[in-house]
Design a protein around this motif. Structure first.
Motif, PDB file in Angstrom:
ATOM      1  N   GLY A 172      89.599-117.393 -16.505  1.00 46.13           N
ATOM      2  CA  GLY A 172      88.205-116.982 -16.400  1.00 46.13           C
ATOM      3  C   GLY A 172      88.057-115.776 -15.499  1.00 46.13           C
ATOM      4  N   GLY A 173      86.835-115.516 -15.099  1.00 42.94           N
ATOM      5  CA  GLY A 173      86.537-114.353 -14.268  1.00 42.94           C
ATOM      6  C   GLY A 173      86.000-113.227 -15.117  1.00 42.94           C
ATOM      7  N   THR A 174      85.989-112.023 -14.544  1.00 37.02           N
ATOM      8  CA  THR A 174      85.452-110.862 -15.247  1.00 37.02           C
ATOM      9  C   THR A 174      86.540-110.016 -15.899  1.00 37.02           C
ATOM     10  OG1 THR A 174      85.511-109.573 -13.192  1.00 37.02           O
ATOM     11  CG2 THR A 174      83.446-110.737 -13.715  1.00 37.02           C
ATOM     12  N   HIS A 175      87.790-110.432 -15.784  1.00 37.71           N
ATOM     13  CA  HIS A 175      88.899-109.682 -16.401  1.00 37.71           C
ATOM     14  C   HIS A 175      88.697-109.658 -17.909  1.00 37.71           C
ATOM     15  CE1 HIS A 175      92.933-108.556 -17.638  1.00 37.71           C
ATOM     16  NE2 HIS A 175      93.188-108.215 -16.380  1.00 37.71           N
ATOM     17  N   PRO A 176      88.827-108.484 -18.555  1.00 40.54           N
ATOM     18  CA  PRO A 176      88.551-108.391 -19.991  1.00 40.54           C
ATOM     19  C   PRO A 176      89.546-109.147 -20.877  1.00 40.54           C
ATOM     20  CG  PRO A 176      89.336-106.279 -19.142  1.00 40.54           C
ATOM     21  CD  PRO A 176      89.135-107.169 -17.970  1.00 40.54           C
ATOM     22  N   GLU A 177      90.728-109.451 -20.365  1.00 38.07           N
ATOM     23  CA  GLU A 177      91.726-110.195 -21.144  1.00 38.07           C
ATOM     24  C   GLU A 177      92.258-111.367 -20.320  1.00 38.07           C
ATOM     25  OE1 GLU A 177      94.625-107.916 -23.474  1.00 38.07           O
ATOM     26  OE2 GLU A 177      93.662-106.114 -22.666  1.00 38.07           O
ATOM     27  N   ALA A 178      91.345-112.190 -19.792  1.00 36.51           N
ATOM     28  CA  ALA A 178      91.726-113.260 -18.863  1.00 36.51           C
ATOM     29  C   ALA A 178      92.758-114.228 -19.444  1.00 36.51           C
ATOM     30  CB  ALA A 178      90.484-114.017 -18.408  1.00 36.51           C
ATOM     31  N   VAL A 179      92.569-114.678 -20.658  1.00 35.06           N
ATOM     32  CA  VAL A 179      93.501-115.649 -21.247  1.00 35.06           C
ATOM     33  C   VAL A 179      94.896-115.046 -21.384  1.00 35.06           C
ATOM     34  CG1 VAL A 179      94.010-117.046 -23.291  1.00 35.06           C
ATOM     35  CG2 VAL A 179      91.665-116.938 -22.412  1.00 35.06           C
ATOM     36  N   SER A 180      94.981-113.849 -21.938  1.00 40.93           N
ATOM     37  CA  SER A 180      96.282-113.185 -22.107  1.00 40.93           C
ATOM     38  C   SER A 180      96.925-112.876 -20.758  1.00 40.93           C
ATOM     39  CB  SER A 180      96.132-111.889 -22.900  1.00 40.93           C
ATOM     40  OG  SER A 180      95.627-112.155 -24.186  1.00 40.93           O
ATOM     41  N   ALA A 181      96.118-112.455 -19.787  1.00 38.93           N
ATOM     42  CA  ALA A 181      96.645-112.132 -18.461  1.00 38.93           C
ATOM     43  C   ALA A 181      97.202-113.385 -17.785  1.00 38.93           C
ATOM     44  CB  ALA A 181      95.556-111.496 -17.603  1.00 38.93           C
ATOM     45  N   CYS A 182      96.497-114.504 -17.880  1.00 36.58           N
ATOM     46  CA  CYS A 182      96.985-115.750 -17.288  1.00 36.58           C
ATOM     47  C   CYS A 182      98.245-116.237 -18.000  1.00 36.58           C
ATOM     48  CB  CYS A 182      95.901-116.816 -17.333  1.00 36.58           C
ATOM     49  SG  CYS A 182      94.525-116.484 -16.204  1.00 36.58           S
ATOM     50  N   THR A 183      98.290-116.064 -19.314  1.00 33.40           N
ATOM     51  CA  THR A 183      99.488-116.440 -20.061  1.00 33.40           C
ATOM     52  C   THR A 183     100.684-115.628 -19.580  1.00 33.40           C
ATOM     53  OG1 THR A 183      98.193-117.072 -22.002  1.00 33.40           O
ATOM     54  CG2 THR A 183     100.520-116.552 -22.367  1.00 33.40           C
ATOM     55  N   ARG A 184     100.489-114.336 -19.365  1.00 35.49           N
ATOM     56  CA  ARG A 184     101.586-113.480 -18.878  1.00 35.49           C
ATOM     57  C   ARG A 184     102.039-113.921 -17.487  1.00 35.49           C
ATOM     58  NH1 ARG A 184     106.174-111.734 -19.434  1.00 35.49           N
ATOM     59  NH2 ARG A 184     106.711-109.839 -18.308  1.00 35.49           N
ATOM     60  N   LEU A 185     101.100-114.212 -16.603  1.00 35.85           N
ATOM     61  CA  LEU A 185     101.466-114.676 -15.268  1.00 35.85           C
ATOM     62  C   LEU A 185     102.215-116.004 -15.321  1.00 35.85           C
ATOM     63  CD1 LEU A 185      98.248-113.695 -13.294  1.00 35.85           C
ATOM     64  CD2 LEU A 185     100.534-112.663 -13.084  1.00 35.85           C
TER      65      LEU A 185
END
Length: 157
Positions: free
Chosen positions: A76-89
């Protein structure tokens, strides 16, 4: 006397088993090692939630520059690609890699310029404090940036 001691010891052992059984989980809730399984979601997981602030400038990508909040577990949050970013992390954590480690001093890097983009990531990841800066000023820094896409936007030179 030996018989009295044996009866007393047996009675004491039985009483201790009864006391333990009163506080132990039921047999249906006990796992293969005699331990109750942990719940899938606990308050400790919420406290360990990844929370990052990502500030990006000069990417030359339409609407990529700015400051974004990224929360993971759940994404979540305001990141435009939150799901993909969390998956990468999550992928990087599973590999045991820390993407926020700076390029080591004295590291040989190709002399190429990947553009003027810079980024700063602060917050908490995997229970650790993060304060990392990124650029695209040489091959090592470009590689480090690319390793974090889509946490950082795919910048253009």
């Amino acid at each position: 006397m030996s018989r009295r001691f044996s009866l007393t010891a047996t009675a004491a052992f039985a009483a201790s088993l009864a006391a333990v059984a009163a506080f132990a989980p039921t047999a249906a809730a006990v796992g293969p090692f005699g331990l109750a399984p942990l719940p899938l979601h606990s308050p400790l997981q919420e406290q360990a939630q990844d929370r990052l602030t990502v500030t990006v400038v000069d990417t030359n990508v339409n609407r990529a520059d700015g400051t974004y909040e990224l929360r993971c577990a759940p994404a979540g949050g305001t990141h435009p690609e939150a799901v993909s970013a969390c998956t990468r992390l999550d992928e990087l954590a599973a590999e045991g890699k820390d993407p926020f480690t700076p390029v080591p001093q004295g590291q040989m890097c190709t002399m190429q310029m990947g553009g003027p983009a810079t980024a700063r990531v602060t917050g908490t990841w995997q229970g650790r404090s993060v304060d990392a800066t990124f650029s695209r000023k040489n091959g090592c820094e470009i590689s480090r940036w690319q390793n974090l896409v889509p946490v950082l936007p795919a910048a253009r030179g």
